[in-house]
Design an enzyme around this catalytic site. Sequence first.
Site, PDB file in Angstrom:
ATOM      1  N   TRP A 101       0.632  -1.249  -0.019  1.00  0.00           N
ATOM      2  CA  TRP A 101      -0.019   0.009   0.075  1.00  0.00           C
ATOM      3  C   TRP A 101       0.870   1.040  -0.065  1.00  0.00           C
ATOM      4  O   TRP A 101       0.485   2.072  -0.733  1.00  0.00           O
ATOM      5  CB  TRP A 101      -0.923  -0.178   1.226  1.00  0.00           C
ATOM      6  CG  TRP A 101      -1.843  -1.483   0.952  1.00  0.00           C
ATOM      7  CD1 TRP A 101      -1.722  -2.322   1.982  1.00  0.00           C
ATOM      8  CD2 TRP A 101      -2.623  -1.553   0.117  1.00  0.00           C
ATOM      9  NE1 TRP A 101      -2.594  -3.430   1.510  1.00  0.00           N
ATOM     10  CE2 TRP A 101      -3.219  -2.978   0.327  1.00  0.00           C
ATOM     11  CE3 TRP A 101      -3.179  -0.950  -1.154  1.00  0.00           C
ATOM     12  CZ2 TRP A 101      -4.132  -3.409  -0.469  1.00  0.00           C
ATOM     13  CZ3 TRP A 101      -4.189  -1.637  -1.989  1.00  0.00           C
ATOM     14  CH2 TRP A 101      -4.829  -2.686  -1.556  1.00  0.00           C
ATOM     15  N   ASP A 168      -1.675   6.884   6.197  1.00  0.00           N
ATOM     16  CA  ASP A 168      -2.647   6.028   5.891  1.00  0.00           C
ATOM     17  C   ASP A 168      -2.883   5.125   6.790  1.00  0.00           C
ATOM     18  O   ASP A 168      -1.874   4.128   7.333  1.00  0.00           O
ATOM     19  CB  ASP A 168      -2.185   5.035   4.410  1.00  0.00           C
ATOM     20  CG  ASP A 168      -3.185   4.167   4.082  1.00  0.00           C
ATOM     21  OD1 ASP A 168      -4.227   4.084   4.804  1.00  0.00           O
ATOM     22  OD2 ASP A 168      -2.907   3.261   3.093  1.00  0.00           O
ATOM     23  N   LYS A 192     -12.451  -1.826   7.126  1.00  0.00           N
ATOM     24  CA  LYS A 192     -11.845  -2.817   8.254  1.00  0.00           C
ATOM     25  C   LYS A 192     -12.421  -2.430   9.528  1.00  0.00           C
ATOM     26  O   LYS A 192     -13.305  -3.212  10.089  1.00  0.00           O
ATOM     27  CB  LYS A 192     -10.375  -2.556   8.311  1.00  0.00           C
ATOM     28  CG  LYS A 192      -9.592  -2.988   6.703  1.00  0.00           C
ATOM     29  CD  LYS A 192      -8.726  -2.183   6.283  1.00  0.00           C
ATOM     30  CE  LYS A 192      -8.243  -2.562   4.973  1.00  0.00           C
ATOM     31  NZ  LYS A 192      -8.389  -3.700   4.413  1.00  0.00           N
TER      32      LYS A 192
HETATM   33  N1  PMP Z   1      -4.148   1.360   2.440  1.00  0.00           N
HETATM   34  C1  PMP Z   1      -4.232   0.037   3.256  1.00  0.00           C
HETATM   35  C2  PMP Z   1      -3.199   0.079   4.492  1.00  0.00           C
HETATM   36  C3  PMP Z   1      -4.788  -1.043   2.842  1.00  0.00           C
HETATM   37  O1  PMP Z   1      -4.980  -2.196   3.822  1.00  0.00           O
HETATM   38  C4  PMP Z   1      -5.760  -0.741   1.859  1.00  0.00           C
HETATM   39  C5  PMP Z   1      -6.650  -1.803   1.474  1.00  0.00           C
HETATM   40  N2  PMP Z   1      -6.775  -3.011   1.813  1.00  0.00           N
HETATM   41  C6  PMP Z   1      -5.622   0.204   0.932  1.00  0.00           C
HETATM   42  C7  PMP Z   1      -4.734   1.338   1.312  1.00  0.00           C
HETATM   43  C8  PMP Z   1      -6.714   0.541  -0.114  1.00  0.00           C
HETATM   44  O2  PMP Z   1      -7.784   0.703  -0.228  1.00  0.00           O
HETATM   45  P1  PMP Z   1      -9.248   0.552  -0.750  1.00  0.00           P
HETATM   46  O3  PMP Z   1      -9.288  -0.635  -1.458  1.00  0.00           O
HETATM   47  O4  PMP Z   1     -10.261   1.211  -0.236  1.00  0.00           O
HETATM   48  O5  PMP Z   1      -8.420   1.703  -2.022  1.00  0.00           O
END
Ligand code: PMP
Length: 356
Positions: A101, A168, A192
């Site tokens: 991520w 994030d 989550k």
């Molecule tokens: N950042 C983190 C730490 C994540 O775990 C995730 C998705 N698992 C995301 C960003 C991306 O999120 P999204 O699918 O809502 O775009």
Amino acid sequence: MKKIHNFSAGPAILPAEVLQKSAEAVLNFNNSNMSLLEVSHRGKDFVAVMEEARFLVKELLGLGDDYKVLFLGGGASTQFAMVPYNLLGSKGAAYVNTGVWAHKAIKEAKMIGNTKVIASSEDKNFNYIPKNYTVPTDVDYLHLTSNNTIYGTQIKHFPDSPVPMICDMSSDIFSRKVDANKFTLIYAGAQKNMGPAGATMVVVKESALGKTGREMLSMLDYRVHIKGESMYNTPPVFPIYVSMLTMKWLKDNGGVSWIEKINNEKAKLLYSEIDRNSLFTGTTAVEDRSNMNVTFLIKTEEMGIEFDKMTKEANISGIKGHRDVGGYRASLYNALPLESVQVLVDVMKAFEKKFA
Ligand code: PMP
């Protein structure tokens, strides 16, 4: 309905009472004889939901008055682009690369401006959190990912950054006490610890915006969404409603300090078993272990077939590891009860008895 122990990494388990109330609102929202899904987002009932959701974010994070709370569409992934688009100016940005991520956030930032990766744990397949790095003083911001959903690592101590700090927090928001006022911007996908997929929460210090000199597309401009109170366009009403209920559930039960204790207990129970059991090993550096996503390997692949049968029989769901790490990942988000972790631990013990 049989009880499922839902360890999914996201979308993930939600409190049963939140699901119940959400289902009721889909049928009859606030006794209006209309569904939440068919009323205007600008009607007074939904405006009140949005206000309550904003209030709860500020309360749960203990944020000061200068922060604005937004609920946007597009997932946390859109924030990978919106953050640099709104905040990356002529000085550039510093990123810490702690996994998939963070890497995706870096990729977007590089397309927008000068982006430096000042620390990375890629050398060991992201199984630890880099610590001995110096945050440059001449950048527009530092970007961190508090919890690495895939690799199972978590930042335990945030640096004292000389530049605005962005985080994030998608996979550990509201799970432990953090000094949220240290950050200029925090973002988190809801799916989550906060609610269902479809809404992304952003908190931002308004005073930090509008400094890049960039001409901005409206939908990607935080100031436009602040001015429109997250209703510049039609917001994701249902995910926001469920998020509001989940935050209220958390607050009514004792807030972040209440859940932090339980989350610590859950993580301790599972990590202790991983360390004790001769057939399993943890995948990450012990001091950086995530309390949200617990990653572990089984001794042999053949054993995995038997273990999968036993976990299925115990109604355990969602523990298959991400393909980049293999093995297992048990996500212990806020709504997962301690009893579910106990069930998993009991299966691990029984498995060892049978196969060690
Ligand atoms: N950042 C983190 C730490 C994540 O775990 C995730 C998705 N698992 C995301 C960003 C991306 O999120 P999204 O699918 O809502 O775009």
